[in-house]
Design an enzyme around this catalytic site. Structure first.
Site, PDB file in Angstrom:
ATOM      1  N   ASP A  45     -29.132   1.960  -1.187  1.00  0.00           N
ATOM      2  CA  ASP A  45     -30.392   2.336  -0.542  1.00  0.00           C
ATOM      3  C   ASP A  45     -30.594   1.539   0.747  1.00  0.00           C
ATOM      4  OD1 ASP A  45     -30.977  -0.082  -1.704  1.00  0.00           O
ATOM      5  OD2 ASP A  45     -32.843   0.560  -2.654  1.00  0.00           O
ATOM      6  N   SER A  46     -29.625   0.647   1.059  1.00  0.00           N
ATOM      7  CA  SER A  46     -29.605  -0.002   2.380  1.00  0.00           C
ATOM      8  C   SER A  46     -29.470   1.049   3.478  1.00  0.00           C
ATOM      9  CB  SER A  46     -28.454  -1.014   2.460  1.00  0.00           C
ATOM     10  OG  SER A  46     -27.231  -0.409   2.073  1.00  0.00           O
TER      11      SER A  46
ATOM     12  N   ASP B 206     -27.332   4.386  -5.540  1.00  0.00           N
ATOM     13  CA  ASP B 206     -28.521   3.584  -5.841  1.00  0.00           C
ATOM     14  C   ASP B 206     -29.697   4.465  -6.253  1.00  0.00           C
ATOM     15  OD1 ASP B 206     -28.357   0.835  -5.763  1.00  0.00           O
ATOM     16  OD2 ASP B 206     -28.634   0.703  -3.591  1.00  0.00           O
TER      17      ASP B 206
ATOM     18  N   LYS C 193     -26.966   2.829  -9.780  1.00  0.00           N
ATOM     19  CA  LYS C 193     -27.314   1.405  -9.786  1.00  0.00           C
ATOM     20  C   LYS C 193     -28.822   1.279  -9.715  1.00  0.00           C
ATOM     21  CE  LYS C 193     -26.529  -1.486  -6.115  1.00  0.00           C
ATOM     22  NZ  LYS C 193     -27.899  -1.902  -5.743  1.00  0.00           N
TER      23      LYS C 193
ATOM     24  N   GLU D 186     -32.170  -1.829  -9.767  1.00  0.00           N
ATOM     25  CA  GLU D 186     -32.501  -3.244  -9.614  1.00  0.00           C
ATOM     26  C   GLU D 186     -33.381  -3.723 -10.755  1.00  0.00           C
ATOM     27  OE1 GLU D 186     -34.113  -4.111  -5.730  1.00  0.00           O
ATOM     28  OE2 GLU D 186     -32.417  -3.159  -4.707  1.00  0.00           O
TER      29      GLU D 186
ATOM     30  N   GLU E 111     -26.932 -10.749  -6.302  1.00  0.00           N
ATOM     31  CA  GLU E 111     -27.176 -10.900  -4.857  1.00  0.00           C
ATOM     32  C   GLU E 111     -27.828 -12.230  -4.518  1.00  0.00           C
ATOM     33  OE1 GLU E 111     -28.823  -7.524  -2.819  1.00  0.00           O
ATOM     34  OE2 GLU E 111     -29.190  -8.674  -0.985  1.00  0.00           O
TER      35      GLU E 111
HETATM   36  O1  KIV Z   1     -28.244  -1.036  -1.010  1.00  0.00           O
HETATM   37  C1  KIV Z   1     -27.215  -1.721  -0.929  1.00  0.00           C
HETATM   38  O2  KIV Z   1     -26.412  -1.603   0.010  1.00  0.00           O
HETATM   39  C2  KIV Z   1     -26.986  -2.695  -1.975  1.00  0.00           C
HETATM   40  C3  KIV Z   1     -25.941  -3.724  -1.740  1.00  0.00           C
HETATM   41  C4  KIV Z   1     -26.420  -4.673  -0.714  1.00  0.00           C
HETATM   42  C5  KIV Z   1     -25.515  -4.391  -2.991  1.00  0.00           C
HETATM   43  O3  KIV Z   1     -27.641  -2.672  -2.971  1.00  0.00           O
END
Ligand code: KIV
Length: 274
Positions: free
Chosen positions: A49-50, A88, A118, A120, A187
């Site tokens: 989600d980056s 994510d 994924k 959090e 992280e």
């Molecule tokens: O969103 C992302 O790119 C991430 C990584 C930084 C692990 O969660």
């Protein structure tokens, strides 16, 4: 009739089995073209989600939507053939209940064809991780610094830098592993804590700013390529593409303004009459 793909992708159970084995290589990608490049070298491609920061210029990942993740997840699946693609779950798509998480994760799997999601959070998400895993959805955890919680954390600070603050993070790691996650991103935590967690839990840890003590590493592709305006201290730049891209754009703009592009070699001639 059964349809079998000739190319075999890595699976979540294969990654789970890499605990204490060869280090796991993971990078982010959000597009088909970068996914094709990353796919040649990485075990896992993370559609992180980056993408909210990198592609859309948001300050945080909080505004990212499920639709954005599905669109880019599908693009990455089209661009790659071998790596396990993990997408994510964005903020607001899974925290309310395990049922909400299942509906969002099922949409991600059905609409992108990716191999895992994924999410959090540690202890507070353990029941959800178990609920999804028991229902056929492989889950990667994400503990330590969890960027989606920026509004309660206040800043993107490294975690666990004093030994007195380790316990909750160790509990998070254990809870996620026991709930059935196949791997966990750790992280921005201090090296001794990352080492202790890696030695304690039975699933692979994938570090980002968490030292070589982890079972694998992940970075944001644009950070390691020198394409992000600001990068955290833990990023090593393996390229500096920003200035190269700018020089190419400047060259093109100058050629257009001085009528040097297109040259005769780029222009179609007339076809001879037959
Ligand atoms: O969103 C992302 O790119 C991430 C990584 C930084 C692990 O969660």
């Amino acid at each position: 009739m059964s349809v079998q793909s000739t190319v075999k992708r890595r699976t979540a159970p294969e990654i789970r089995a890499r605990k204490n084995g060869e280090p796991i290589v993971m990078l982010t990608s959000y597009h088909a073209h970068t996914a094709a490049l990353v796919d040649r070298y990485c075990d896992i491609i993370l559609v992180g989600d980056s993408l909210g920061n990198v592609m859309h210029g948001f300050e945080t990942t909080v505004p990212v939507t499920l639709e954005m993740m599905i669109l880019q997840g599908h693009a990455v699946m089209r661009g790659s053939q071998h790596a396990l693609v993990v997408v994510d779950m964005p903020f607001g798509s899974y925290e309310a209940s395990k049922e909400q998480a299942f509906h969002s994760a099922a949409r991600i799997l059905k609409e992108t064809h990716c191999g895992a999601v994924k999410l959090e959070g540690g202890e507070r998400m353990a029941q959800t991780v178990a609920f999804l895993s028991e229902r056929g959805i492989p889950v990667m955890g994400h503990i330590g610094l969890t960027p989606q919680s920026i509004n309660t954390l206040g800043s993107f600070r490294a975690q666990g830098r004093e030994e007195g603050s380790w316990q909750p993070i160790e509990n998070d790691a254990r809870a996620i592993a026991q709930a059935g996650a196949f791997a966990v991103v750790v992280e921005a935590v201090a090296e001794p804590l990352a080492r202790k967690i890696t030695e304690t839990i039975e699933i692979p840890t994938i570090g980002i700013g968490a030292s070589v003590a982890c079972d694998g590493q992940v970075l944001v592709l644009e950070d390691m390529l020198g394409l992000s305006p600001r990068t955290p201290k833990f990023v090593r730049r393996y390229g500096n593409l920003g200035p190269m891209i700018e020089a190419a754009i400047a060259g093109y703009a100058s050629d257009v303004r001085t009528r040097k592009f297109p040259g005769p070699e780029h222009v179609y001639g007339m076809k001879a009459k037959s």
